[in-house]
Design an enzyme around this catalytic site. Structure first.
Site, mmCIF file in Angstrom:
data_model
loop_
_atom_site.group_PDB
_atom_site.id
_atom_site.type_symbol
_atom_site.label_atom_id
_atom_site.label_comp_id
_atom_site.label_asym_id
_atom_site.label_seq_id
_atom_site.Cartn_x
_atom_site.Cartn_y
_atom_site.Cartn_z
ATOM 1 N N ARG A 79 12.693 -3.467 11.904
ATOM 2 C CA ARG A 79 11.662 -2.749 12.658
ATOM 3 C C ARG A 79 10.987 -3.755 13.590
ATOM 4 N NH1 ARG A 79 7.490 0.404 8.793
ATOM 5 N NH2 ARG A 79 5.980 -0.793 9.962
ATOM 6 N N ARG A 100 12.604 -7.848 5.817
ATOM 7 C CA ARG A 100 12.888 -6.419 5.630
ATOM 8 C C ARG A 100 13.897 -5.906 6.653
ATOM 9 N NH1 ARG A 100 7.339 -3.199 4.359
ATOM 10 N NH2 ARG A 100 7.132 -3.200 6.605
ATOM 11 N N LYS A 102 0.836 -1.220 0.000
ATOM 12 C CA LYS A 102 0.000 0.000 0.000
ATOM 13 C C LYS A 102 0.866 1.264 0.000
ATOM 14 C CE LYS A 102 -2.138 -0.765 3.930
ATOM 15 N NZ LYS A 102 -1.510 -1.991 4.427
ATOM 16 N N ARG A 149 -9.164 0.868 9.504
ATOM 17 C CA ARG A 149 -8.631 -0.464 9.799
ATOM 18 C C ARG A 149 -9.699 -1.372 10.410
ATOM 19 N NH1 ARG A 149 -3.091 0.437 9.212
ATOM 20 N NH2 ARG A 149 -1.706 -1.035 10.151
ATOM 21 N N ARG A 172 -0.062 -9.330 13.284
ATOM 22 C CA ARG A 172 -0.671 -8.238 12.503
ATOM 23 C C ARG A 172 -1.596 -8.804 11.426
ATOM 24 N NH1 ARG A 172 4.177 -4.530 10.675
ATOM 25 N NH2 ARG A 172 2.577 -3.078 10.033
HETATM 26 P P1 AMP Z 1 1.215 0.525 9.328
HETATM 27 O O1 AMP Z 1 2.457 1.310 9.148
HETATM 28 O O2 AMP Z 1 0.036 1.058 8.545
HETATM 29 O O3 AMP Z 1 1.402 -0.959 9.116
HETATM 30 O O4 AMP Z 1 0.769 0.702 10.864
HETATM 31 C C1 AMP Z 1 1.623 0.328 11.916
HETATM 32 C C2 AMP Z 1 0.833 0.198 13.207
HETATM 33 O O5 AMP Z 1 0.197 1.452 13.527
HETATM 34 C C3 AMP Z 1 -0.324 -0.794 13.188
HETATM 35 O O6 AMP Z 1 0.101 -2.127 13.426
HETATM 36 C C4 AMP Z 1 -1.209 -0.251 14.306
HETATM 37 O O7 AMP Z 1 -0.673 -0.581 15.591
HETATM 38 C C5 AMP Z 1 -1.061 1.243 14.141
HETATM 39 N N1 AMP Z 1 -2.104 1.802 13.222
HETATM 40 C C6 AMP Z 1 -1.909 2.370 11.993
HETATM 41 N N2 AMP Z 1 -3.085 2.768 11.456
HETATM 42 C C7 AMP Z 1 -4.038 2.441 12.361
HETATM 43 C C8 AMP Z 1 -5.460 2.587 12.395
HETATM 44 N N3 AMP Z 1 -6.138 3.095 11.366
HETATM 45 N N4 AMP Z 1 -6.115 2.144 13.500
HETATM 46 C C9 AMP Z 1 -5.462 1.599 14.553
HETATM 47 N N5 AMP Z 1 -4.126 1.417 14.590
HETATM 48 C C10 AMP Z 1 -3.411 1.838 13.504
#
Ligand code: AMP
Length: 211
Positions: free
Chosen positions: A156, A123, A13, A88, A167
């Site tokens: 990370r 990664r 994404k 989400r 996740r």
């Molecule tokens: P991402 O970089 O989009 O994979 O997000 C990393 C982490 O941020 C996720 O595993 C969640 O813990 C938190 N996060 C990001 N976006 C959301 C969202 N819309 N709602 C809740 N937690 C989020």
């Protein structure tokens, strides 16, 4: 143009959002990046979400929704934006239209879980210059060392294999229902997240321009 990108973590994404943002001249908003920024700035909010994010769970809706509402007020969103990582869950999806108004399209990236585990747990990133590598598909010349600046590469915390599995579980349980939500509204555009980055972005640009 207002777009939403949905897909499990590691589905591509972020990469596609950058391409689409450039092509359509609209802002790229990643809620994960907004949260990581708070952690880096060591704000109270950042301290609150660090452990939740490291474990792969979702941050409470109110926190993310507030960050998003503030972000879309900024000047660079006047022309539209791409939401990467939001909504989400169903509750965020239901709330979203009151923040953003009409959404033009919702792109769903489809990738098999095993491919994601391999992609993400391999990664590595440079903590200094941010350059990204993959131990199998895009390794540095010297093991564990950044080609660009010579720093030791890190993984990370939320890319560790156990966290990635968690996740994915969270994604399937809480994010999948929003796919049906947008499908029923006729907004869904499905695309395979496997393949060459440029082929995927060309397909998306063409389809979105024709929509
Ligand atoms: P991402 O970089 O989009 O994979 O997000 C990393 C982490 O941020 C996720 O595993 C969640 O813990 C938190 N996060 C990001 N976006 C959301 C969202 N819309 N709602 C809740 N937690 C989020």
């Amino acid at each position: 143009m207002k777009l939403i990108l949905i897909g499990c973590p590691g589905a591509g994404k972020g990469t596609q959002a950058k391409k689409l943002s450039k092509h359509f001249d609209i802002a790229h908003i990643s809620t994960g990046d907004l949260l990581r920024e708070q952690i880096q700035l060591k704000t109270e909010l950042g301290k609150k979400v660090t452990n939740i994010m490291n474990s792969g769970h979702l941050v409470p809706n109110e926190i993310v929704t507030q960050l998003l509402s503030q972000r879309i007020e900024r000047e660079d969103c006047k022309n539209g934006y791409i939401l990467d990582g939001y909504p989400r869950n169903l509750s965020q999806a239901e709330k979203l239209s009151s923040i953003t108004g009409e959404i033009d399209k919702v792109v769903l990236f489809e990738v098999d879980d095993n491919a994601i585990i391999e992609r993400m747990s391999g990664r590595r990133s440079c903590p200094k210059c941010g350059h990204m590598y993959h131990i199998k598909y895009n390794p540095p010349v010297t093991f564990d060392i950044c080609d660009e600046c010579g720093s030791k590469l890190i993984q990370r915390k939320d890319d560790a294999e156990e966290t990635v599995k968690n996740r994915l579980k969270v994604y399937h349980e809480t994010t999948s229902p929003i796919v049906s939500f947008y499908d029923e509204k006729g907004l869904l555009l499905k695309v395979s997240g496997v393949g060459a980055i440029d082929e995927i972005s060309s397909y998306l640009i063409k389809t979105l321009e024709e929509a």
